[in-house]
Design a protein around this motif. Structure first.
Motif, PDB file in Angstrom:
ATOM      1  N   GLY A 114       0.840  -1.193   0.000  1.00 25.69           N
ATOM      2  CA  GLY A 114       0.000   0.000   0.000  1.00 25.69           C
ATOM      3  C   GLY A 114       0.873   1.240   0.000  1.00 25.69           C
ATOM      4  N   ALA A 115       0.600   2.130   0.951  1.00 21.51           N
ATOM      5  CA  ALA A 115       1.392   3.362   1.053  1.00 21.51           C
ATOM      6  C   ALA A 115       2.727   3.128   1.766  1.00 21.51           C
ATOM      7  N   GLU A 116       2.870   1.974   2.411  1.00 23.88           N
ATOM      8  CA  GLU A 116       4.106   1.670   3.150  1.00 23.88           C
ATOM      9  C   GLU A 116       5.218   1.283   2.186  1.00 23.88           C
ATOM     10  N   ARG A 117       6.386   1.877   2.370  1.00 27.17           N
ATOM     11  CA  ARG A 117       7.571   1.527   1.585  1.00 27.17           C
ATOM     12  C   ARG A 117       8.722   1.315   2.557  1.00 27.17           C
ATOM     13  N   ARG A 118       9.513   0.282   2.323  1.00 28.69           N
ATOM     14  CA  ARG A 118      10.677   0.040   3.168  1.00 28.69           C
ATOM     15  C   ARG A 118      11.883  -0.258   2.299  1.00 28.69           C
ATOM     16  N   THR A 119      13.029   0.317   2.684  1.00 25.19           N
ATOM     17  CA  THR A 119      14.292  -0.068   2.047  1.00 25.19           C
ATOM     18  C   THR A 119      14.830  -1.289   2.801  1.00 25.19           C
ATOM     19  N   PHE A 120      15.864  -1.913   2.247  1.00 26.42           N
ATOM     20  CA  PHE A 120      16.454  -3.067   2.934  1.00 26.42           C
ATOM     21  C   PHE A 120      17.049  -2.656   4.284  1.00 26.42           C
ATOM     22  N   ALA A 121      17.631  -1.440   4.356  1.00 24.10           N
ATOM     23  CA  ALA A 121      18.197  -0.969   5.625  1.00 24.10           C
ATOM     24  C   ALA A 121      17.091  -0.760   6.660  1.00 24.10           C
ATOM     25  N   PRO A 140      -2.207 -13.272   7.831  1.00 18.02           N
ATOM     26  CA  PRO A 140      -2.026 -13.194   6.380  1.00 18.02           C
ATOM     27  C   PRO A 140      -0.702 -12.506   6.028  1.00 18.02           C
ATOM     28  N   ASN A 141      -0.328 -12.575   4.760  1.00 15.37           N
ATOM     29  CA  ASN A 141       0.907 -11.952   4.275  1.00 15.37           C
ATOM     30  C   ASN A 141       0.926 -10.463   4.609  1.00 15.37           C
ATOM     31  N   SER A 142       2.020 -10.011   5.191  1.00 14.06           N
ATOM     32  CA  SER A 142       2.179  -8.588   5.508  1.00 14.06           C
ATOM     33  C   SER A 142       3.639  -8.313   5.841  1.00 14.06           C
ATOM     34  N   ARG A 143       3.973  -7.008   5.899  1.00 18.48           N
ATOM     35  CA  ARG A 143       5.322  -6.604   6.317  1.00 18.48           C
ATOM     36  C   ARG A 143       5.591  -7.089   7.737  1.00 18.48           C
ATOM     37  N   GLU A 144       4.603  -6.952   8.623  1.00 21.36           N
ATOM     38  CA  GLU A 144       4.797  -7.357  10.025  1.00 21.36           C
ATOM     39  C   GLU A 144       5.098  -8.848  10.146  1.00 21.36           C
ATOM     40  N   TRP A 145       4.486  -9.659   9.275  1.00 21.93           N
ATOM     41  CA  TRP A 145       4.754 -11.109   9.268  1.00 21.93           C
ATOM     42  C   TRP A 145       6.246 -11.351   9.046  1.00 21.93           C
ATOM     43  N   VAL A 176       6.230  -7.613  -2.715  1.00 20.85           N
ATOM     44  CA  VAL A 176       4.927  -6.944  -2.771  1.00 20.85           C
ATOM     45  C   VAL A 176       3.905  -7.976  -2.277  1.00 20.85           C
ATOM     46  N   PRO A 177       3.672  -8.031  -0.963  1.00 19.10           N
ATOM     47  CA  PRO A 177       2.803  -9.087  -0.425  1.00 19.10           C
ATOM     48  C   PRO A 177       1.324  -8.812  -0.665  1.00 19.10           C
TER      49      PRO A 177
END
Length: 510
Positions: free
Chosen positions: A29-36, A65-70, A237-238
């Motif tokens: 969604g609106a969340e973006r994360r770099t590897f760092a 379900p699939n998510s960044r937090e998972w 992109v989960p």
């Protein structure tokens, strides 16, 4: 793969942050994360776990379900030396409670808001003596992470330094012929090299955006999903669940390059593309499952969806990758086989005595190699039944092998059938159905279904004086087992056919 492979999954996250720190790692969604940023979040969550005394050998469950937090919760737990226990989001409370008890899970990461299901409420009646805390990823995760000492906590580096490829990374549950789900013990050293080979075969590249619709609780979504992204430097992109309209939006707006999944996903996208053509110019690669795929489907995936590097592969919970096609293989080979043994694996077709059969003959597919599980959790008998003294894993799948080593799956040795991409084990479903007060005996088989591939059909013998309708049994089943296990057809019999040994003759039922 030119760089040496990381030792473990957390080492892969750390290495990705070092190599591609400012590059995109995850889009949600609106969340973006770099590897760092992603690695910093994993470290901060690991600190919170360490503060709770989580240590090497512990088990941390994830039911979401699939998510960044998972991803963050999983890497954090593994950084501490713990094994994660991924739970299928379709399980009911009784099924999940059984797994939490058997793994002695200390902590559960779950959610309240997926498909209207309150997962903690499902566990309300379960006795879980080892579970010290439940953390809601969709509500309390930020607050949970804040209870640690942050990403710079020196205890994180100490824990990471002690983490080895021999540590158990995860315990995924797969059912068996006994009707009791079995926990598959997989190590970091069994996963990372297989992921490296898979990346080589698929061409997954740094910066490519990978739409992960396969669930993270499954090997496909986790190991050759987000773990592969960490190793390759690709962008996760989960998707919490596959939705064709949302998939098309993501393909167009996020410029998805890599898209794997079962044949049904591609059939749905092709049907939509015929109705309303959408922009497929970003698509390059993908994989589809071990089921035989019509050659025309491979051709259409290439020509209409633009996925020129589509290959077929075959794996299972007990061995992530067994065989795979290779880039450049002809369409006929990709469509009609699931490839040849990947580097690091040996694959044979064996008779009932376990000895290799001549090429072209039909027998059970056996695999031996670095990616084979360590064994089943607390079940040495089942482990010995699955893996022989020479290290060969019996897959339970029946097939043939051609002169070039390419494998074609023709049948399943066990009763298992696949419904909508989920493995269904009749013995487990029969055990759940047998809890119904009106049922005396029950047998379940898989029957063909145009949309799902196969669905369950239950043959029921009622207890004396009891009445039950098919509709009522199906409704009861929906309340007591995961949706994909629910029989779609019910037949009532006076008795079940049996063979000379007294076992139910399922061939007669079929």
């Amino acid at each position: 793969m030119t760089a040496p492979l990381p030792l473990t999954i957390p080492h892969a996250a750390a290495e990705a942050a070092r190599r591609w720190g400012d590059a995109s790692a995850l889009i949600e969604g609106a969340e973006r994360r770099t590897f760092a940023q992603l690695w910093d979040e994993c470290r901060a969550a690991a600190s919170a776990l360490l503060a709770r005394g989580v240590q090497s050998g512990d088990r941390i469950a994830i039911w979401a379900p699939n998510s960044r937090e998972w991803v963050v919760a999983a890497i954090a737990a593994q950084t501490c030396g713990a094994a994660i226990v991924p739970l299928n989001t379709r399980l009911k409370g009784r099924e999940a409670g059984d797994i939490l008890r058997r793994t002695h899970a200390r902590l559960l990461f779950t959610v309240t808001g997926f498909l209207g299901i309150d997962y903690p409420a499902l566990l309300a009646g379960e006795d879980l003596p080892d579970l010290i805390e439940t953390v809601l990823l969709d509500r309390d995760f930020t607050a949970f992470v804040a209870t640690g000492k942050g990403a710079q906590d020196p205890a994180i580096d100490t824990a990471l330094d002690q983490l080895t490829p021999d540590h158990v990374s995860d315990i995924m549950f797969t059912s068996g012929t006994t009707g009791v789900p079995k926990g598959v013990l997989m190590t970091h050293g069994g996963i990372v090299p297989q992921v490296g080979v898979w990346i080589g075969n698929t061409g997954l590249a740094q910066g490519e955006r990978y739409l992960i619709a396969n669930p993270f609780f499954h090997s496909f979504g986790m190991k050759v999903g987000w773990v592969a992204c960490l190793v390759a430097g690709a962008v996760m992109v989960p998707m919490p669940q596959f939705d064709v309209a949302e998939a098309i939006r993501l393909i167009e707006q996020e410029r998805i390059a890599f898209l794997p999944g079962p044949p049904t996903i591609f059939q749905m996208l092709l049907a939509e593309h015929e109705r309303r053509p959408f922009d497929v110019s970003s698509l390059r690669g993908g994989t589809t499952g071990a089921a035989t795929v019509p050659p025309v489907l491979i051709e259409r995936i290439r020509s209409e969806l633009g996925i020129r590097d589509i290959i077929t592969a075959y794996g299972m919970t007990e061995c992530v990758n067994i065989t795979s096609c290779r880039p450049g293989d002809p369409v006929n080979l990709i469509a009609n086989t699931c490839g040849a043994a990947i580097p690091g694996n040996e694959v044979i077709i064996a008779g009932d005595d376990g000895r290799e059969l001549p090429r072209g003959e039909t027998g059970e597919i056996l695999v031996r190699g670095i990616g084979v599980m360590r064994g089943y959790l607390d079940d040495p008998a089942a482990t010995a039944e699955a893996i022989d003294t020479e290290g060969w894993l019996r897959t339970g799948d029946v097939g043939t092998m051609d002169a070039a080593g390419y494998v074609r799956i023709t049948d399943r040795k066990k009763d298992m059938y696949i419904s909508g991409g989920f493995n269904c084990y009749p013995a487990e479903i029969e055990k759940l159905l047998a809890a119904h007060p009106a049922i005396g005996m029950v047998a379940v088989i898989g029957v063909p279904d145009e949309r799902m591939g196969e669905v369950g059909k239950a043959f029921v013998v009622l207890r004396p004086g009891m009445t039950l309708s098919a509709e009522d049994l199906i409704a009861w089943s929906r309340d007591n087992m995961a949706n994909y296990k629910v029989p779609r057809h019910v037949a009532f019999l006076d008795e079940l056919p049996r063979n000379a040994a007294g076992k139910v003759a399922k061939l007669e039922l079929a």
